[in-house]
Design a protein around this motif. Structure first.
Motif, PDB file in Angstrom:
ATOM      1  N   GLY A 800      24.892  -3.789 -60.014  1.00 41.37           N
ATOM      2  CA  GLY A 800      26.090  -3.333 -60.728  1.00 41.37           C
ATOM      3  C   GLY A 800      26.358  -4.180 -61.959  1.00 41.37           C
ATOM      4  O   GLY A 800      26.748  -3.653 -63.021  1.00 41.37           O
ATOM      5  N   GLU A 801      26.160  -5.498 -61.859  1.00 42.76           N
ATOM      6  CA  GLU A 801      26.357  -6.371 -63.015  1.00 42.76           C
ATOM      7  C   GLU A 801      25.330  -6.046 -64.114  1.00 42.76           C
ATOM      8  O   GLU A 801      25.660  -6.043 -65.307  1.00 42.76           O
ATOM      9  N   TRP A 802      24.094  -5.786 -63.708  1.00 40.97           N
ATOM     10  CA  TRP A 802      23.053  -5.447 -64.680  1.00 40.97           C
ATOM     11  C   TRP A 802      23.400  -4.143 -65.398  1.00 40.97           C
ATOM     12  O   TRP A 802      23.250  -4.025 -66.628  1.00 40.97           O
ATOM     13  N   LEU A 803      23.882  -3.165 -64.618  1.00 37.52           N
ATOM     14  CA  LEU A 803      24.264  -1.873 -65.203  1.00 37.52           C
ATOM     15  C   LEU A 803      25.439  -2.036 -66.174  1.00 37.52           C
ATOM     16  O   LEU A 803      25.485  -1.375 -67.235  1.00 37.52           O
ATOM     17  N   ARG A 804      26.391  -2.892 -65.839  1.00 32.48           N
ATOM     18  CA  ARG A 804      27.538  -3.084 -66.738  1.00 32.48           C
ATOM     19  C   ARG A 804      27.085  -3.696 -68.051  1.00 32.48           C
ATOM     20  O   ARG A 804      27.539  -3.301 -69.138  1.00 32.48           O
ATOM     21  N   LEU A 816      29.157  -1.509 -57.817  1.00 28.63           N
ATOM     22  CA  LEU A 816      30.129  -2.579 -57.566  1.00 28.63           C
ATOM     23  C   LEU A 816      31.121  -2.194 -56.469  1.00 28.63           C
ATOM     24  O   LEU A 816      31.552  -3.045 -55.677  1.00 28.63           O
ATOM     25  N   GLN A 817      31.484  -0.938 -56.418  1.00 28.92           N
ATOM     26  CA  GLN A 817      32.376  -0.494 -55.343  1.00 28.92           C
ATOM     27  C   GLN A 817      31.682  -0.595 -53.984  1.00 28.92           C
ATOM     28  O   GLN A 817      32.306  -0.957 -52.985  1.00 28.92           O
ATOM     29  N   ARG A 837      36.270  -8.691 -60.018  1.00 29.78           N
ATOM     30  CA  ARG A 837      36.296  -9.066 -61.432  1.00 29.78           C
ATOM     31  C   ARG A 837      35.347  -8.184 -62.254  1.00 29.78           C
ATOM     32  O   ARG A 837      35.671  -7.750 -63.365  1.00 29.78           O
ATOM     33  N   GLU A 838      34.182  -7.930 -61.690  1.00 29.39           N
ATOM     34  CA  GLU A 838      33.208  -7.089 -62.386  1.00 29.39           C
ATOM     35  C   GLU A 838      33.729  -5.648 -62.526  1.00 29.39           C
ATOM     36  O   GLU A 838      33.544  -5.000 -63.568  1.00 29.39           O
TER      37      GLU A 838
END
Length: 914
Positions: A800-804, A816-817, A837-838
């Motif tokens: 999810g962090e990579w996608l953001r 992330l959910q 936070r993300e």
């Protein structure tokens, strides 16, 4: 039954508050609030009088009373037998394992010796079943004289009473052994009478004294009722003035005993001898006392003289005025007379068919060495062991050793006594017995047993020096067993491996390679399961991973094929092998099997070990919620056993749970100072994961780097994924590429979903953008097939962090959910906060976590609810949680009310099984 006569022979004075407290406990027990109380007080302070007054005023309850006797102190479960006898009609309500344990402990049935805690669970269930019929008050006086096994069971029951209509009251003199056994039981210190009550009692027992003198006497005696009555009875006012008003404090026990001795010396010789017979036969058994007195030529006429002197009463049993009277009689007679009386009692006890009493008197009659008596004690010890009386067996063998001439037989009896003492948890006693052994008289095998026992006892007392040398010492024991007892040699080698795991970097006296070579040499000692386990462990240490994997799998399969009870000795071995193979499901299954078997057999110390290892394993696979449930069970269990439940601290769990890092480091350093380097290493792993969750990647990298640099078996394997993540995110990707490659190598040869998932996740962190997404998806797919829930959550989080960062907000939110849901379910607050936070960085507005009604449950209620949801019955749940079925029902009713459910089916919907 022998009990002290009421010292004052008056209505109880000055104990209104104490009686009210006991009455309040009775009222609570009538309403299903079980309770216990340990009354402690000095001799003569009125413990027995208080209990007699209390029990005499109880109506509408069933009174069960059984006091401790010195003659029964080495007869396992003697006191417990007398307590349980009035409730035998309720045995049918118990689980078969519980009723069988009680019957074997009582010597009524043959069978495997029951663990003392299984007997305790049986006794708790028996009292609970009997209390369904009517409230029960169980009173045990002179607990300091109760046999060790009964004392342990009574203390266990006292700690577990909760929703039973039972009140258990114990009373004792100050006694270190009782303090240790009864730790955790509510204590009431019974002091002397207040000044006004003391003066009232003093004036009732004697002609009116001058108020000032009476007040001074009351002050000097500390209000001790026995001293107030008996020490003033035979004195005039002038004698009292000169005798009492002295500048020196008065030792009451010695003063009273001297007083009684003077009265005894005024009796005719035959009356004194009759009193000695009664004092030597401490149970007050009138049949045995009369038989022995008759053999000594003492007729019944002399008994009347004893009763006129108000030193003892003779009815169905002999009751001394007070234990100090018995002490004065016994200690005031010459040794030769005491031994002669004990010998006569031995003869008559044998004639009456009471061998356990006879052997006690035989030992008391012996002087110097006496092999014949030693053999009788050894036989009695064997019988005690067959009934699960390990503490009694130790005491009997220790006395047998004292009567044995110097040489190998004496040393062997001391060693066997020490082994039994260790099994009973009496580590200090075991070490004392070991210190008495003449090592020169032992053969090699017995010498090996001493080394092995000394090493294992060191773990109980946290002896740093022996903990760090434990693996080397166990190898020395294995060498002494070599060529003589293959099974002992192989078991010692496996224990050496386990001790190496415990000490890890702190180990002294042997290297890991040396250990591996010795394990490999032990493979060919004998064929069988131990051989295959040793081969797997030596491969783990010595062979490259690709060659070790198939050998370790054979060892793991061997463990899986063992009977449940046989798994107890291999808990840490199971963890080492399953973690080396990345087989987390097998590790959980083996430990859960071991815990279930321990509960079924009442072997709570083994349950403790299994649950503790389970808690650690759950953290390794990233599930602090499951780990916390196991730790809570350990806390409940240790409370039941009598340990300080607040000392149940897992530093790694604290790190996951959000405790400040400096506090966790301080706890971990304290653990390391005791020599347990393995526990320190696990704590460091937990802290590094916590630092990664908080985004403190450099701290995590610097914490892990020195540990990776000095690899230690599967411990290092498990550190690699966190090391890779910390290195990439702290700008040290070039330093962790080798670790990622090693993970890929492990994955290729182990092939389990867990290692394949974390390997793909680590590779994704190092990959270029055009390759990273495929690796993240691969990681998630593999981890979804594993049970490593936390690792799956971290894969979703990283993806999810990579996608953001790739500006794909919608896709990022989905991952992330998923991560947030997992972290909230497994109670990982630091990772949950990072996921939140993300998510907020993607523009999603989040509220707080919605509280669940399940969050309102206490840990005990939650445990009951989960077991009930899985379909277990109340008795089964009680056996698993070390409580009675009544208490289970009590907790379930509260669970239903809090959750708003009305059936177990609805409960199963709230707590679905995995």
């Amino acid at each position: 039954m022998m009990r002290a006569m009421d010292a004052a022979n008056h209505p109880l004075i000055g104990r209104t508050a104490e009686l009210e407290r006991l009455s309040d406990l009775v009222a609570g027990s009538r309403n299903g609030h079980g309770a216990s109380l340990l009354i402690q007080g000095e001799p003569g302070v009125g413990k027995t009088a208080l209990l007699s007054e209390f029990s005499g005023a109880m109506h509408g309850t069933r009174l069960i009373r059984a006091d401790g006797f010195e003659a029964e102190s080495s007869m396992p479960y003697a006191t417990l037998q007398r307590i349980s006898r009035p409730m035998t009609q309720h045995m049918g309500a118990l689980l078969p394992t519980h009723s069988a344990a009680l019957r074997i402990a009582a010597g009524l049935d043959d069978g495997p010796p029951p663990d003392r805690y299984l007997v305790g669970l049986g006794m708790l269930s028996l009292l609970a079943a009997a209390s369904d019929e009517e409230p029960i008050i169980c009173i045990v006086d002179d607990v300091h004289l109760v046999d060790a096994e009964s004392l342990q069971v009574l203390a266990f029951v006292a700690r577990r009473l909760e929703a039973e209509r039972v009140l258990l009251v114990l009373s004792t003199r100050p006694d270190e052994q009782v303090d240790m056994a009864a730790a955790g039981v509510p204590v009431f210190e019974l002091g002397g009478l207040d000044p006004l009550s003391s003066v009232e009692l003093l004036n009732q027992s004697k002609a009116l004294l001058d108020p000032l003198l009476a007040t001074q006497i009351a002050a000097e005696t500390g209000g001790n009722p026995l001293a107030l009555v008996d020490l003033t009875r035979d004195f005039t006012a002038s004698q009292l003035t000169s005798s009492w008003l002295t500048p020196e404090p008065m030792p009451l026990g010695s003063r009273l005993e001297s007083h009684y001795l003077r009265r005894i010396e005024q009796l005719p010789p035959d009356s004194r001898l009759w009193l000695l017979v009664a004092a030597a036969e401490s149970t007050g058994d009138i049949e045995l006392i009369n038989a022995a007195a008759g053999r000594l030529g003492i007729g019944p006429s002399f008994v009347a003289e004893v009763e006129r002197g108000k030193l003892a009463s003779v009815r169905d049993s002999v009751v001394f005025r007070h234990a100090l009277v018995r002490s004065a009689v016994y200690n005031g007679m010459p040794d030769a007379d005491r031994r002669r009386v004990h010998d006569v009692l031995r003869v008559e006890a044998d004639a009456l068919g009471r061998p356990e009493v006879a052997v006690w008197h035989a030992a008391a009659a012996a002087i110097g060495t006496d092999e014949a008596v030693a053999k009788r004690l050894e036989a009695a010890a064997r019988t005690a062991g067959e009934r699960g009386g390990t503490a009694s067996r130790a005491r009997l063998l220790a006395r047998a050793a004292e009567l044995t001439p110097a040489g190998s037989a004496r040393a062997e009896r001391l060693l066997s006594a020490a082994e039994s003492a260790a099994l009973a948890g009496a580590a200090t006693f075991a070490l004392d017995l070991i210190s008495r052994i003449d090592m020169a008289s032992l053969d090699r095998v017995s010498s090996g047993r001493v080394v092995q026992l000394h090493t294992l006892v060191a773990l109980f007392i946290a002896d740093h020096d022996r903990i760090v040398t434990g693996a080397a010492d166990m190898l020395r024991a294995a060498g002494l067993f070599h060529g003589a007892v293959p099974d002992l040699e192989q078991r010692a080698l496996i224990r050496a491996f386990q001790l190496m795991l415990g000490a890890e970097g702190s180990v002294d006296g042997v290297t890991l390679t040396e250990l591996g070579q010795r394990l490999a040499a032990g493979v060919d000692v004998a064929d069988g399961p131990l051989c295959r386990i040793l081969r797997g462990l030596s491969a783990h240490i010595l062979l490259p991973y690709d060659q070790a994997v198939p050998v370790m799998r054979v060892a793991l399969a061997t463990l899986s094929d063992l009977d449940d009870a046989d798994l107890f000795d291999f808990g840490s071995v199971a963890v080492a092998l399953t973690m080396a193979l990345w087989e987390e499901r097998a590790g959980i299954e083996l430990l859960e099997r071991s815990a279930r078997a321990g509960r079924r057999l009442g072997r709570l110390l083994e349950v403790d070990t299994s649950l503790w290892l389970l808690g650690t394993l759950e953290l390794v696979r990233g599930d602090p919620a499951a780990s916390g449930r196991n730790i809570e069970q350990v806390r409940q269990l240790r409370q039941a056993i009598g340990y300080d439940a607040e000392q149940v601290v897992d530093a790694s769990y604290l790190a996951w749970s959000g405790i400040p890092i400096p506090q966790v480091e301080m706890i971990a350093d304290a653990i390391l100072a005791t020599g347990f380097g393995g526990a320190w290493s696990i704590a460091m792993m937990g802290l590094s994961v916590r630092e990664i969750a908080d985004g403190h990647y450099r701290d995590a990298f610097e914490r892990l780097q020195p540990m990776i640099a000095r690899p230690f078996l599967q411990v290092t394997y498990l550190q690699l994924p966190a090391f890779v993540e910390a290195g990439v995110r702290s700008g040290n990707a070039h330093l962790v590429k080798g670790s990622a490659e090693k993970l890929a190598w492990f994955a290729a040869h182990s092939g389990t979903p867990w290692i394949r998932g974390v390997s793909a996740r680590s590779a994704a962190l190092l990959a270029d953008d055009d390759q990273a997404e495929g690796l993240y998806i691969e990681a998630i797919e593999h981890l979804e097939q594993s049970s490593a829930i936390g690792e799956l959550g971290r894969a979703h989080l990283l993806y999810g962090e990579w996608l953001r960062r790739a500006k794909r907000r919608h896709d990022s939110r989905e991952q992330l959910q998923q991560a947030l849901l997992i972290f909230e379910q497994c109670e990982a607050p630091a990772f949950a906060a990072r996921a939140r936070r993300e998510l907020e960085a993607t523009g999603l507005k989040l509220g707080g976590k919605t509280p669940s009604s399940a969050d309102e449950l206490t840990p005990q209620e939650s445990a009951v609810a989960r077991l009930a949801a899985s379909g277990q019955t109340n008795p089964d749940i009680g056996a698993e949680l070390f409580i009675s079925a009544n208490t289970v029902d009590y907790h379930l009713r509260k669970v239903f009310r809090k959750l708003g459910v009305t059936s177990r089916r609805q409960l199963s919907e709230r707590f679905p099984t995995d």
